[in-house]
Design a protein around this motif. Structure first.
Motif, PDB file in Angstrom:
ATOM      1  N   ARG A 196       0.849  -1.183   0.000  1.00 20.47           N
ATOM      2  CA  ARG A 196       0.000   0.000   0.000  1.00 20.47           C
ATOM      3  C   ARG A 196       0.892   1.244   0.000  1.00 20.47           C
ATOM      4  O   ARG A 196       1.902   1.288   0.725  1.00 20.47           O
ATOM      5  N   PRO A 197       0.540   2.268  -0.788  1.00 21.27           N
ATOM      6  CA  PRO A 197       1.302   3.517  -0.718  1.00 21.27           C
ATOM      7  C   PRO A 197       1.229   4.120   0.682  1.00 21.27           C
ATOM      8  O   PRO A 197       0.229   3.965   1.388  1.00 21.27           O
ATOM      9  N   VAL A 198       2.293   4.801   1.067  1.00 19.29           N
ATOM     10  CA  VAL A 198       2.358   5.482   2.362  1.00 19.29           C
ATOM     11  C   VAL A 198       2.441   6.984   2.123  1.00 19.29           C
ATOM     12  O   VAL A 198       3.293   7.458   1.357  1.00 19.29           O
ATOM     13  N   LEU A 199       1.568   7.732   2.786  1.00 15.99           N
ATOM     14  CA  LEU A 199       1.613   9.197   2.789  1.00 15.99           C
ATOM     15  C   LEU A 199       2.211   9.618   4.113  1.00 15.99           C
ATOM     16  O   LEU A 199       1.661   9.311   5.177  1.00 15.99           O
ATOM     17  N   ARG A 200       3.341  10.317   4.070  1.00 15.01           N
ATOM     18  CA  ARG A 200       4.055  10.683   5.296  1.00 15.01           C
ATOM     19  C   ARG A 200       4.199  12.198   5.371  1.00 15.01           C
ATOM     20  O   ARG A 200       4.938  12.805   4.602  1.00 15.01           O
ATOM     21  N   ALA A 201       3.478  12.807   6.319  1.00 18.60           N
ATOM     22  CA  ALA A 201       3.528  14.255   6.506  1.00 18.60           C
ATOM     23  C   ALA A 201       4.203  14.578   7.826  1.00 18.60           C
ATOM     24  O   ALA A 201       3.840  14.021   8.868  1.00 18.60           O
ATOM     25  N   THR A 202       5.198  15.458   7.780  1.00 18.65           N
ATOM     26  CA  THR A 202       5.922  15.848   8.986  1.00 18.65           C
ATOM     27  C   THR A 202       6.027  17.367   9.071  1.00 18.65           C
ATOM     28  O   THR A 202       5.818  18.074   8.075  1.00 18.65           O
ATOM     29  N   ASN A 203       6.371  17.837  10.252  1.00 22.76           N
ATOM     30  CA  ASN A 203       6.472  19.279  10.478  1.00 22.76           C
ATOM     31  C   ASN A 203       7.627  19.907   9.710  1.00 22.76           C
ATOM     32  O   ASN A 203       7.491  20.962   9.105  1.00 22.76           O
ATOM     33  N   ASN A 204       8.806  19.240   9.751  1.00 22.38           N
ATOM     34  CA  ASN A 204       9.969  19.833   9.080  1.00 22.38           C
ATOM     35  C   ASN A 204      10.784  18.816   8.283  1.00 22.38           C
ATOM     36  O   ASN A 204      11.935  19.062   7.966  1.00 22.38           O
ATOM     37  N   GLY A 205      10.183  17.675   7.966  1.00 24.63           N
ATOM     38  CA  GLY A 205      10.854  16.680   7.144  1.00 24.63           C
ATOM     39  C   GLY A 205      11.174  15.408   7.923  1.00 24.63           C
ATOM     40  O   GLY A 205      11.286  15.459   9.133  1.00 24.63           O
ATOM     41  N   VAL A 206      11.200  14.286   7.237  1.00 26.89           N
ATOM     42  CA  VAL A 206      11.151  14.168   5.786  1.00 26.89           C
ATOM     43  C   VAL A 206       9.706  13.831   5.382  1.00 26.89           C
ATOM     44  O   VAL A 206       9.222  12.736   5.637  1.00 26.89           O
ATOM     45  N   THR A 207       9.027  14.812   4.754  1.00 27.97           N
ATOM     46  CA  THR A 207       7.703  14.593   4.195  1.00 27.97           C
ATOM     47  C   THR A 207       7.868  13.874   2.851  1.00 27.97           C
ATOM     48  O   THR A 207       8.688  14.282   2.030  1.00 27.97           O
ATOM     49  N   ALA A 208       7.102  12.792   2.650  1.00 22.99           N
ATOM     50  CA  ALA A 208       7.324  11.981   1.444  1.00 22.99           C
ATOM     51  C   ALA A 208       6.079  11.200   1.085  1.00 22.99           C
ATOM     52  O   ALA A 208       5.201  10.953   1.917  1.00 22.99           O
ATOM     53  N   VAL A 209       6.033  10.781  -0.184  1.00 25.12           N
ATOM     54  CA  VAL A 209       5.038   9.833  -0.679  1.00 25.12           C
ATOM     55  C   VAL A 209       5.797   8.591  -1.127  1.00 25.12           C
ATOM     56  O   VAL A 209       6.735   8.680  -1.927  1.00 25.12           O
ATOM     57  N   ILE A 210       5.392   7.442  -0.591  1.00 24.67           N
ATOM     58  CA  ILE A 210       6.072   6.178  -0.866  1.00 24.67           C
ATOM     59  C   ILE A 210       5.124   5.284  -1.648  1.00 24.67           C
ATOM     60  O   ILE A 210       3.960   5.109  -1.270  1.00 24.67           O
ATOM     61  N   ASP A 211       5.619   4.715  -2.740  1.00 24.25           N
ATOM     62  CA  ASP A 211       4.785   3.849  -3.569  1.00 24.25           C
ATOM     63  C   ASP A 211       4.575   2.504  -2.878  1.00 24.25           C
ATOM     64  O   ASP A 211       5.251   2.169  -1.898  1.00 24.25           O
ATOM     65  N   ALA A 212       3.661   1.697  -3.415  1.00 26.33           N
ATOM     66  CA  ALA A 212       3.339   0.402  -2.817  1.00 26.33           C
ATOM     67  C   ALA A 212       4.509  -0.580  -2.865  1.00 26.33           C
ATOM     68  O   ALA A 212       4.503  -1.576  -2.144  1.00 26.33           O
ATOM     69  N   ASP A 213       5.498  -0.319  -3.711  1.00 23.84           N
ATOM     70  CA  ASP A 213       6.674  -1.195  -3.767  1.00 23.84           C
ATOM     71  C   ASP A 213       7.794  -0.726  -2.839  1.00 23.84           C
ATOM     72  O   ASP A 213       8.899  -1.271  -2.874  1.00 23.84           O
ATOM     73  N   GLY A 214       7.527   0.281  -2.009  1.00 23.62           N
ATOM     74  CA  GLY A 214       8.519   0.764  -1.058  1.00 23.62           C
ATOM     75  C   GLY A 214       9.450   1.822  -1.593  1.00 23.62           C
ATOM     76  O   GLY A 214      10.270   2.354  -0.843  1.00 23.62           O
ATOM     77  N   SER A 215       9.327   2.173  -2.864  1.00 25.49           N
ATOM     78  CA  SER A 215      10.189   3.218  -3.432  1.00 25.49           C
ATOM     79  C   SER A 215       9.597   4.596  -3.134  1.00 25.49           C
ATOM     80  O   SER A 215       8.379   4.756  -3.025  1.00 25.49           O
ATOM     81  N   ILE A 216      10.469   5.592  -3.013  1.00 25.75           N
ATOM     82  CA  ILE A 216      10.031   6.954  -2.709  1.00 25.75           C
ATOM     83  C   ILE A 216       9.626   7.642  -4.012  1.00 25.75           C
ATOM     84  O   ILE A 216      10.449   7.839  -4.909  1.00 25.75           O
ATOM     85  N   MET A 217       8.346   7.999  -4.109  1.00 19.49           N
ATOM     86  CA  MET A 217       7.841   8.671  -5.303  1.00 19.49           C
ATOM     87  C   MET A 217       8.247  10.146  -5.320  1.00 19.49           C
ATOM     88  O   MET A 217       8.609  10.696  -6.360  1.00 19.49           O
ATOM     89  N   ALA A 218       8.134  10.788  -4.162  1.00 23.87           N
ATOM     90  CA  ALA A 218       8.455  12.217  -4.068  1.00 23.87           C
ATOM     91  C   ALA A 218       8.703  12.545  -2.606  1.00 23.87           C
ATOM     92  O   ALA A 218       8.137  11.910  -1.710  1.00 23.87           O
ATOM     93  N   LYS A 219       9.575  13.524  -2.355  1.00 21.71           N
ATOM     94  CA  LYS A 219       9.776  13.976  -0.988  1.00 21.71           C
ATOM     95  C   LYS A 219      10.139  15.451  -0.989  1.00 21.71           C
ATOM     96  O   LYS A 219      10.714  15.974  -1.953  1.00 21.71           O
ATOM     97  N   ALA A 220       9.801  16.119   0.104  1.00 22.76           N
ATOM     98  CA  ALA A 220      10.074  17.547   0.243  1.00 22.76           C
ATOM     99  C   ALA A 220      11.411  17.742   0.938  1.00 22.76           C
ATOM    100  O   ALA A 220      11.806  16.923   1.776  1.00 22.76           O
ATOM    101  N   PRO A 221      12.131  18.807   0.623  1.00 24.79           N
ATOM    102  CA  PRO A 221      13.392  19.078   1.332  1.00 24.79           C
ATOM    103  C   PRO A 221      13.131  19.369   2.801  1.00 24.79           C
ATOM    104  O   PRO A 221      12.111  19.962   3.174  1.00 24.79           O
TER     105      PRO A 221
END
Length: 514
Positions: free
Chosen positions: A442-467
């Motif tokens: 399952r994709p993981v949506l990870r939101a944080t206050n100052n990082g690392v905010t990221a979207v992870i695909d269902a295969d565990g790879s990082i689709m996108a992340k914020a600095p």
């Protein structure tokens, strides 16, 4: 007359070598991700155990390895203690040393048990014994005193081919396999062992190749437009009363251009106000998002005055269902999640009446929470179902697994890693979330206050992340996935059963031999 001195020197050299192997072990984890280091460090640890001449020496070797492992691997904890604990440096270093010493007791237990149960003549059986004992120690560490399964051996392989085993045997199974490879590598140094090790290596290689070819879930034709908001609020200002409204306004202003997205995600406790006192703000936000056809999941603290308890919550405002053109939020509604695994000291204080007066470390803001249920309903936001995990709950594979249903769309994890500054901690935290995505497909949506905010695909790879350490809104189009992994159905039961059986056989053979 020189024999005791020589023996003492040998003991200290073994412990020093074990400490150094343990100190290199964290290089296998993020942000370094040299996965092979975990195998090499464990092989070195096993070689040192074989050199131990008593159970005391084996236990001391395990303790030294663990102390090096955690001194380096969780150094980020000291950033929090030093920055927000209000203690002199010497005291904060002492507390950090005590924490590492406690965690090192589990590798020490592994060393002691291995010395008592192994037999040099059972080489093939020893190949399975150390991994099983190591797994037993990690299970205890993940359960006792609310549990701290950080730096579990399996997490070291998110950048290796062994990561492909996650949907089948989970993080513990991968850790068991890494320890097996380490023992095999140790035995390779003896030529006569190559006859039985060669087929063992071949079997692991073929199984790894097969696992990497498998497709464990399929994307559907549905996609969610998501926006994860990273406010970058300084931890020292977060709970200041005069910063409450500026913080709430900041998150709303950053989100406004993305009201056309399906989902907006704010981090843990993004709204620095008690929920019942923020009703006007929440109702206005709820009505606006419902009108725009969107939904927001945000962290907030709930205080229930009648029972006088606090909860660290996630709530949904805006549309619960896209077909219903109306807002859904009312205070106390059931479309919420209350954190179950609370962080000692940070969210609850054991023996609080004694410890709180001693130092600010034991009296941090919002450190008196009650826990929610172990299994809770998925959050429903604009027609999407989210399985939540707040902060370090994402470490607990079984809890996350039991909260992910067949119709769960995404795993949602929110955090506030501002406590840990510019350290390795937030990167390790993201790596753990990658494991949950791979285990459960399952994709993981990870939101944080100052990082690392990221979207992870269902295969565990990082689709996108914020600095890190920036104000940012991370947007992505995330596919819905369907299909249930073997791990999602049975969890760690197979590897736990196998390890338990191996340990019982070792105990029985030891008893019979004696």
């Amino acid at each position: 007359m020189n024999k005791p001195t020589t023996t003492n020197h040998r003991r200290w050299l073994l412990m020093l070598a074990a400490f150094l192997f343990g100190a290199t072990y964290p290089l296998a984890y993020a942000p370094f991700e040299h996965a092979v280091v975990a195998i090499l460090a464990m092989a070195g640890f096993f070689n040192l155990l074989k050199m131990a001449s008593s159970w005391r020496q084996a236990a001391a070797t395990g303790f030294a390895f663990g102390f090096g492992q955690f001194t380096v691997g969780i150094s980020w904890v000291h950033v929090s203690i030093d920055s927000f604990g209000g203690l002199p440096l010497a005291i904060s270093l002492l507390l950090m040393s005590l924490l590492c010493a406690y965690l090192a007791l589990f590798p020490a237990l592994t060393g002691w048990l291995w010395y008592r149960l192994n037999n040099p003549r059972w080489r093939a059986f020893n190949l399975l014994l150390l991994p099983s004992l190591w797994l037993f120690g990690e299970i205890l560490r993940g359960e006792l005193l609310t549990g701290f399964p950080w730096l579990a051996l399996g997490y070291s392989q998110t950048s290796s081919w062994l990561f492909a085993f996650a949907p089948f045997i989970g993080v513990m199974g991968i850790g068991w396999l890494v320890a097996c490879l380490a023992v095999m590598l140790s035995y390779v140094t003896t030529k006569r062992n190559l006859y039985w090790l060669t087929p063992a290596f071949a079997a692991v290689a073929l199984a790894t190749y097969w696992a990497n070819l498998q497709t464990v879930s399929q994307p559907t034709d549905k996609f969610a437009q998501v926006a994860l908001v990273q406010g970058n609020i300084k931890q020292s200002l977060k709970w200041e009363p005069d910063q409450q409204w500026p913080t709430m306004s900041k998150y709303q202003d950053m989100s406004r251009p993305y009201y056309d997205h399906d989902l907006l995600i704010w981090p843990e406790a993004a709204i620095p106000a008690i929920e019942i006192q923020a009703q006007s703000y929440l109702q206005n936000l709820d009505a606006t998002l419902a009108w725009k056809g969107s939904a927001l999941v945000t962290g907030i603290i709930d205080y229930q005055p009648y029972s006088q308890v606090f909860f660290n919550n996630l709530i949904v405002v805006g549309r619960r269902d896209p077909e219903l053109d109306k807002s859904s939020y009312i205070y106390g509604h059931n479309n919420r999640y209350s954190k179950h695994h609370l962080l000692p000291i940070g969210e609850f204080v054991p023996f609080g009446d004694i410890l709180r007066p001693l130092a600010p470390l034991f009296n941090l803001p919002m450190s008196s929470f009650s826990r929610g249920g172990y299994v809770q309903h998925n959050l429903e936001a604009n027609g999407w179902k989210l399985a939540p995990a707040i902060c370090y709950e994402i470490l607990f594979a079984e809890q996350v697994r039991q909260n992910v249903q067949q119709d769960t769309d995404f795993i949602l994890t929110v955090s506030n890693d501002a406590w840990f500054g510019d350290s390795i901690g937030p990167h390790q935290h993201l790596q753990i979330a990658q494991m949950r995505a791979k285990e459960l497909a399952r994709p993981v949506l990870r939101a944080t206050n100052n990082g690392v905010t990221a979207v992870i695909d269902a295969d565990g790879s990082i689709m996108a992340k914020a600095p890190q350490f920036t104000e940012a809104v991370l947007t992505a189009e995330v596919a819905q996935h369907r299909g249930q992994t073997f791990f999602a159905r049975v969890g760690h039961v197979p590897v736990l059963a196998l390890s338990g059986l191996i340990i019982l056989i070792a105990v029985w053979r030891r008893w019979r031999y004696k």
